[in-house]
Design a protein around this motif. Structure first.
Motif, PDB file in Angstrom:
ATOM      1  N   GLY A  55       7.130  -4.673   2.260  1.00  0.00           N
ATOM      2  CA  GLY A  55       6.834  -5.634   1.208  1.00  0.00           C
ATOM      3  C   GLY A  55       6.675  -4.940  -0.129  1.00  0.00           C
ATOM      4  N   LYS A  56       6.767  -5.712  -1.207  1.00  0.00           N
ATOM      5  CA  LYS A  56       6.582  -5.168  -2.534  1.00  0.00           C
ATOM      6  C   LYS A  56       5.289  -5.698  -3.119  1.00  0.00           C
ATOM      7  CE  LYS A  56       8.753  -8.673  -5.427  1.00  0.00           C
ATOM      8  NZ  LYS A  56       7.469  -9.062  -6.044  1.00  0.00           N
ATOM      9  N   ALA A  57       4.801  -5.016  -4.147  1.00  0.00           N
ATOM     10  CA  ALA A  57       3.554  -5.429  -4.778  1.00  0.00           C
ATOM     11  C   ALA A  57       3.578  -5.091  -6.253  1.00  0.00           C
ATOM     12  CB  ALA A  57       2.365  -4.739  -4.106  1.00  0.00           C
ATOM     13  N   GLY A  58       3.101  -6.015  -7.065  1.00  0.00           N
ATOM     14  CA  GLY A  58       2.901  -5.711  -8.478  1.00  0.00           C
ATOM     15  C   GLY A  58       1.699  -4.811  -8.675  1.00  0.00           C
ATOM     16  N   ALA A  59       0.708  -4.902  -7.774  1.00  0.00           N
ATOM     17  CA  ALA A  59      -0.464  -4.030  -7.756  1.00  0.00           C
ATOM     18  C   ALA A  59      -0.749  -3.721  -6.293  1.00  0.00           C
ATOM     19  CB  ALA A  59      -1.661  -4.697  -8.415  1.00  0.00           C
TER      20      ALA A  59
END
Length: 639
Positions: A55-59
């Motif tokens: 998964g990706k995350a902005g933070a």
């Protein structure tokens, strides 16, 4: 695979129990505390190193923490979290880079829980077709149209902005071939200055080809001459006081420079490894960023033993020599600092790889961006590892104080029993050392020959099988602390086994669950007979919980596998009238036990060698019904 003497912990992944919804060996909350708030990509792995989720995350800290919070979660997420044994993170510079990296890792790793697997069809590209009058357009889906594809771009908005600028600058057509071939007069795009109207011969073929070449130069990152030309035009417009034109050219220049900046995770490097090192005291982390066949395979962190070396270049040089002796090197290796013996290493690697290998340290452009990414992740991984080691040492010291040991336990083993109402009982043995779980030394014991449900006898059998070979063997590896998941009865079995085999010096500790079976409410049964309730805040109890929960998870996994195997392989043959041949015929006809379970009596009876009476017995057995006895008289059904 690590170089000799290394211990690899991908992305700084360390930890133990903590995900909601099930006992396991990963401490999610502790892992989150070591994360930064930067954007990036996270990956979840199970105990066998299978990829569960990307998964990706902005933070990163905020996103990963959401998995281990008390908020309600779907059954799918709870199932996934119950299997997490470790996590990796890769820090990126922007969320857009994280988006692209997530896409490429999903393609290469194929995670089990990424239900909507993203591939190139999910991301927009710019397509420059290969034909007499090429067109440029947004493209999504299979890359079946002949031409050059540029991307992927992080969003459709980015593609449309690029297209808008390219149409204004170079005036290439965007219409489909069916429209292009049937135009008799220029369309609106020509009237607003976004197309040179090649459909009706308003542009010379050479001029159009030159515009196509300029578009290709820009999209491939060779647009310096274009920027110089536009800069000169802007200054000229300003000199003649055409400020609106100068402002427009200024905006075009700014947009071009923004489009020209490449994302450092787009995987365009075909065959490349980038390595950076971070050191703090005697601890070192070498971060490897790998590209193969145009795909970004993410980062991997290695923690080599420095053995007193303090020079990062020396440590990196030793790692490179050892790692690429065991692994096939790519055509290009980029390092964040100069190491010794580069010509020798290049020659040696070329001999083993069968192709030329270049080791570079002074790079520019996109490779400099890759190096910056690797450095940041090396520092992040080292900080995470050091924080985890400190926490583990604090837990071990607290446990030493609780148990009254002379020194912290160097080896802890824990045993647990898992069964369903006595069926398919399995005992698990997990091992922890000063650095955490030692999964290569885990063991399972299938329990047999005891009364179903007799946990005491099961524990006695498992411990006897574990320590029998150690009796009288001075070289045997023994634990300092032996944890038993259970109360006084299970602990007495452990003490009896050690006494029977004459094995002294092991501290046997029982871990009894509290009345509400709430984590942190456990009671420790100490070797001297005392009972302690350290409470949830005790680091020593947290270590005990980590080991105990890992043993519990490992036992349940083994039990479920054994139970399923027993139910799927032998149940048919337990039915009177079913032998190996009929069993094989049934499974072949229905494609497996699942298909057989879904079949009705009439369908089962169509299998060669199976009559209606036998089909009824099969159906009843598979569905938990009372089966008619062989030879029983069947009542005729009403018409």
């Amino acid at each position: 695979m690590t170089a000799p003497g290394d211990r690899a912990v991908d992305g700084g992944a360390l930890g133990a129990d903590g995900a909601p919804g099930g006992a396991q060996a990963f401490d999610g909350k502790a892992f989150v505390r070591g994360l930064s708030t930067a954007p990036g990509v996270y990956r979840m792995y199970d105990a066998s190193d299978g990829v569960l989720y990307v998964g990706k995350a902005g933070a990163l800290r905020k996103r990963v923490a959401s998995y281990f919070s008390a908020s309600p979660k779907s059954a799918r997420i709870l199932s996934m979290l119950s299997q997490v044994a470790r996590m990796e993170v890769t820090v990126t510079r922007t969320e857009a880079e994280a988006l692209l990296l997530e896409n490429q890792l999903i393609k290469s790793l194929k995670p089990r829980y990424n239900v909507l697997l993203r591939d190139d069809k999910s991301y927009p590209y710019l397509l420059l077709t290969r034909e007499a009058w090429p067109r440029i357009a947004l493209h999504r889906g299979p890359q079946s149209v002949p031409g050059r594809y540029y991307g992927p771009y992080p969003s459709v908005v980015a593609v449309r902005e690029t297209l808008n600028m390219l149409h204004k600058l170079f005036k290439l057509r965007s219409c489909e071939d069916s429209v292009f071939r049937n135009r008799t007069r220029p369309c609106l795009q020509h009237q607003i200055g976004r197309c040179s109207a090649p459909c009706v011969g308003r542009v010379d073929a050479d001029d159009y080809a030159a515009a196509v070449r300029r578009v290709r130069l820009f999209l491939e990152g060779h647009s310096d001459e274009l920027l110089v030309e536009l800069g000169d035009a802007m200054e000229a417009a300003s000199a003649r006081l055409a400020f609106e034109e100068a402002a427009r050219l200024r905006d075009v220049l700014a947009s071009l420079r923004g489009m020209q900046a490449r994302q450092y995770v787009d995987g365009r490097a075909a065959d490349l490894d980038v390595l950076a090192i971070a050191m703090q005291g005697a601890s070192a982390c070498v971060l490897l960023l790998a590209f193969r066949d145009g795909r970004n395979f993410g980062t991997r962190a290695f923690f080599p033993k420095t053995n007193g070396a303090e020079d990062p270049a020396e440590v990196l040089g030793a790692f490179v020599a050892q790692y690429y002796t065991a692994h096939s090197p790519p055509r290009e290796i980029v390092l964040d600092r100069t190491i010794a013996d580069v010509p020798v290493l290049e020659e040696a690697f070329a001999l083993t790889a069968g192709h030329r290998v270049a080791i570079k340290t002074s790079v520019r452009g996109e490779r400099a961006g890759y190096l910056d990414l690797a450095r940041r992740n090396a520092e992040n991984s080292l900080a995470t590892m050091l924080g985890s080691q400190a926490a583990q040492a604090a837990r071990a010291e607290s446990l030493r104080e609780l148990l009254g040991l002379a020194e912290p336990a160097r080896r802890i083993e824990c045993f647990d029993i898992s069964h369903t109402m006595g069926e398919a009982a399995v005992a698990s043995q997990v091992v922890f050392d000063a650095e955490g779980p030692v999964r290569g030394q885990y063991r399972r014991y299938n329990i047999a020959g005891i009364e179903p449900g007799d946990d005491y006898a099961a524990m006695h059998q498992a411990l006897s099988r574990r320590f029998r070979r150690a009796a009288g063997n001075d070289d045997a590896v023994l634990p300092d602390v032996l944890l038993i998941d259970g109360g006084a009865g299970q602990v007495s079995q452990a003490n009896a086994v050690l006494a029977e085999l004459g094995i002294p010096g092991i501290s046997v500790v029982g871990v009894a669950k509290g009345e509400a079976r709430k984590a942190g409410d456990e009671t420790l049964l100490l070797p001297d007979g005392r009972e302690l309730k350290p409470g949830a805040a005790s680091p020593g109890l947290q270590l005990v919980q980590q080991v105990r929960d890992e043993a519990h998870r490992f036992a349940i996994t083994g039990h479920r596998g054994r139970r399923q195997k027993a139910r799927s392989t032998s149940r048919l043959e337990d039915i009177p009238g079913i032998g190996p041949r009929r069993r094989a015929a049934l499974l072949k006809h229905f494609g497996g036990l699942g298909g057989l379970r879904a079949a009705g009596v009439e369908e089962i009876a169509r299998v060669e060698g199976v009559n209606v009476a036998l089909a009824e017995r099969i159906y009843a057995t598979l569905h938990g019904l009372d089966a008619p006895a062989p030879g029983a008289v069947r009542l005729a059904k009403d018409p």
